[in-house]
Design a protein around this motif. Structure first.
Motif, PDB file in Angstrom:
ATOM      1  N   ARG A 162      -6.207   0.892   3.338  1.00  0.00           N
ATOM      2  CA  ARG A 162      -6.468  -0.103   4.391  1.00  0.00           C
ATOM      3  C   ARG A 162      -7.545  -1.090   3.949  1.00  0.00           C
ATOM      4  N   LYS A 163      -7.588  -1.345   2.652  1.00  0.00           N
ATOM      5  CA  LYS A 163      -8.519  -2.326   2.093  1.00  0.00           C
ATOM      6  C   LYS A 163      -7.734  -3.435   1.409  1.00  0.00           C
ATOM      7  N   SER A 164      -8.128  -4.665   1.645  1.00  0.00           N
ATOM      8  CA  SER A 164      -7.435  -5.812   1.055  1.00  0.00           C
ATOM      9  C   SER A 164      -7.655  -5.848  -0.454  1.00  0.00           C
ATOM     10  N   ILE A 165      -6.665  -6.364  -1.179  1.00  0.00           N
ATOM     11  CA  ILE A 165      -6.765  -6.519  -2.631  1.00  0.00           C
ATOM     12  C   ILE A 165      -6.397  -7.949  -2.993  1.00  0.00           C
ATOM     13  N   THR A 166      -7.239  -8.568  -3.808  1.00  0.00           N
ATOM     14  CA  THR A 166      -6.983  -9.926  -4.295  1.00  0.00           C
ATOM     15  C   THR A 166      -6.415  -9.848  -5.703  1.00  0.00           C
ATOM     16  N   LEU A 167      -5.248 -10.427  -5.925  1.00  0.00           N
ATOM     17  CA  LEU A 167      -4.619 -10.429  -7.236  1.00  0.00           C
ATOM     18  C   LEU A 167      -5.222 -11.518  -8.115  1.00  0.00           C
ATOM     19  N   GLU A 168      -4.914 -11.462  -9.392  1.00  0.00           N
ATOM     20  CA  GLU A 168      -5.397 -12.481 -10.332  1.00  0.00           C
ATOM     21  C   GLU A 168      -4.794 -13.841  -9.996  1.00  0.00           C
ATOM     22  N   PRO A 169      -5.411 -14.934 -10.429  1.00  0.00           N
ATOM     23  CA  PRO A 169      -4.843 -16.267 -10.171  1.00  0.00           C
ATOM     24  C   PRO A 169      -3.425 -16.392 -10.719  1.00  0.00           C
ATOM     25  N   HIS A 198      -6.991 -21.703  -9.860  1.00  0.00           N
ATOM     26  CA  HIS A 198      -7.595 -20.394  -9.586  1.00  0.00           C
ATOM     27  C   HIS A 198      -7.143 -19.827  -8.241  1.00  0.00           C
ATOM     28  N   ARG A 199      -6.054 -20.333  -7.698  1.00  0.00           N
ATOM     29  CA  ARG A 199      -5.568 -19.874  -6.398  1.00  0.00           C
ATOM     30  C   ARG A 199      -4.975 -18.468  -6.538  1.00  0.00           C
ATOM     31  N   CYS A 200      -5.337 -17.580  -5.623  1.00  0.00           N
ATOM     32  CA  CYS A 200      -4.935 -16.173  -5.695  1.00  0.00           C
ATOM     33  C   CYS A 200      -4.211 -15.749  -4.416  1.00  0.00           C
ATOM     34  N   ILE A 201      -3.524 -14.627  -4.529  1.00  0.00           N
ATOM     35  CA  ILE A 201      -2.895 -14.011  -3.363  1.00  0.00           C
ATOM     36  C   ILE A 201      -3.738 -12.814  -2.928  1.00  0.00           C
ATOM     37  N   VAL A 202      -3.920 -12.705  -1.632  1.00  0.00           N
ATOM     38  CA  VAL A 202      -4.598 -11.548  -1.051  1.00  0.00           C
ATOM     39  C   VAL A 202      -3.550 -10.728  -0.309  1.00  0.00           C
ATOM     40  N   ILE A 203      -3.502  -9.438  -0.610  1.00  0.00           N
ATOM     41  CA  ILE A 203      -2.609  -8.519   0.098  1.00  0.00           C
ATOM     42  C   ILE A 203      -3.481  -7.696   1.036  1.00  0.00           C
ATOM     43  N   THR A 204      -3.146  -7.709   2.314  1.00  0.00           N
ATOM     44  CA  THR A 204      -3.984  -7.040   3.303  1.00  0.00           C
ATOM     45  C   THR A 204      -3.125  -6.358   4.357  1.00  0.00           C
ATOM     46  N   THR A 205      -3.748  -5.543   5.204  1.00  0.00           N
ATOM     47  CA  THR A 205      -3.014  -4.812   6.231  1.00  0.00           C
ATOM     48  C   THR A 205      -2.818  -5.660   7.486  1.00  0.00           C
ATOM     49  N   LYS A 206      -1.806  -5.295   8.258  1.00  0.00           N
ATOM     50  CA  LYS A 206      -1.585  -5.935   9.554  1.00  0.00           C
ATOM     51  C   LYS A 206      -2.303  -5.105  10.619  1.00  0.00           C
ATOM     52  N   LYS A 207      -3.603  -5.145  10.585  1.00  0.00           N
ATOM     53  CA  LYS A 207      -4.406  -4.273  11.445  1.00  0.00           C
ATOM     54  C   LYS A 207      -4.192  -4.551  12.921  1.00  0.00           C
ATOM     55  N   LYS A 208      -4.076  -5.798  13.284  1.00  0.00           N
ATOM     56  CA  LYS A 208      -3.956  -6.138  14.694  1.00  0.00           C
ATOM     57  C   LYS A 208      -2.665  -5.596  15.291  1.00  0.00           C
ATOM     58  N   GLU A 209      -1.612  -5.582  14.445  1.00  0.00           N
ATOM     59  CA  GLU A 209      -0.311  -5.143  14.952  1.00  0.00           C
ATOM     60  C   GLU A 209      -0.238  -3.626  15.089  1.00  0.00           C
TER      61      GLU A 209
END
Length: 230
Positions: A162-169, A198-209
């Motif tokens: 349940r922790k967000s991860i930022t991928l490489e650019p 340097h734009r990256c993707i962040v993968i995170t949880t849908k906590k609110k849902e």
């Protein structure tokens, strides 16, 4: 249209030089004599003949000529296999592993740059946008598979911790692959942050849902979460 201007001692010599550069024949070009040239007297006052040769070209011809010039300038020995249909140009670059490696570059950076620049050349003067795809040894297909596996594996980690991860650019095309791979996942979501390159993707949880039931949702929602290595 490609326009080449050449000079020579005679008009025919100048025209032949232009045809050689364009890799075509007289019937495929329009020839304009800019200067007929002068012989001069005892070598004094002599002028070369100058011609301007114009040739209509297809988007594929534009792409192949540009890529051929680039490869020759960098001393890269490869062959080009191209096709053009439905307003889309595709060029496959073929060569030995060492030469192909030069074309691909670090994580496909060189290949992406070649594709971008070729697209600019191909679309110059065109009314409709022409899509350009430059590939070699199915690098793009293999890279897409790698990115999809990365997306699913990372999504699994995010779901468990349940922790967000930022991928490489990544470039825009690679980011689209990641977004697409995870867009139907019920437990995670993705968004981009930063500015190119340097734009990256962040993968995170849908906590609110999902709230506190998030982990159980992940465990039982196996169909939506076929995550490699989990």
């Amino acid at each position: 249209m490609i326009i080449v201007e050449k000079s020579g001692k005679t008009i025919d010599e100048a025209v032949n030089e232009a045809l050689k550069e364009l890799n075509t024949t007289r019937e495929n070009v329009e020839i304009e004599v800019v200067n007929e040239g002068k012989r001069g007297i005892l070598g004094l006052g002599a002028e070369d003949a100058v011609v301007r040769v114009k040739m209509e070209v297809t988007p594929l011809q534009k792409a192949e000529k540009y890529l051929k010039d680039v490869m020759e300038n960098f001393g890269i020995d490869v062959q080009l296999n191209g096709s053009y249909e439905d307003e889309s140009v595709r060029v496959e670059i073929v060569g030995d592993s060492e030469e192909v490696g030069k074309v691909i570059g670090r994580r496909g950076d060189t290949l992406d740059a070649l594709q971008y620049l070729t697209s600019l050349v191909v679309n110059k003067g065109e009314e409709n946008y022409i899509r350009v795809n430059i590939d070699t040894e199915n690098y793009r297909g293999k890279r897409e598979e790698t990115l999809i596996k990365l997306a699913k594996r990372t999504a699994g980690i995010v779901a468990r911790t349940r922790k967000s991860i930022t991928l490489e650019p990544m470039n825009p095309n690679e980011r689209r692959i990641i977004h697409s791979a995870l867009q139907e996942y019920r437990n995670v979501t993705t968004y981009s942050t930063g500015k190119d390159p340097h734009r990256c993707i962040v993968i995170t949880t849908k906590k609110k849902e999902y709230g506190d039931d998030y982990v159980s949702q992940y465990r039982y929602n196996r169909k939506e979460n076929e995550i490699a290595g989990v």
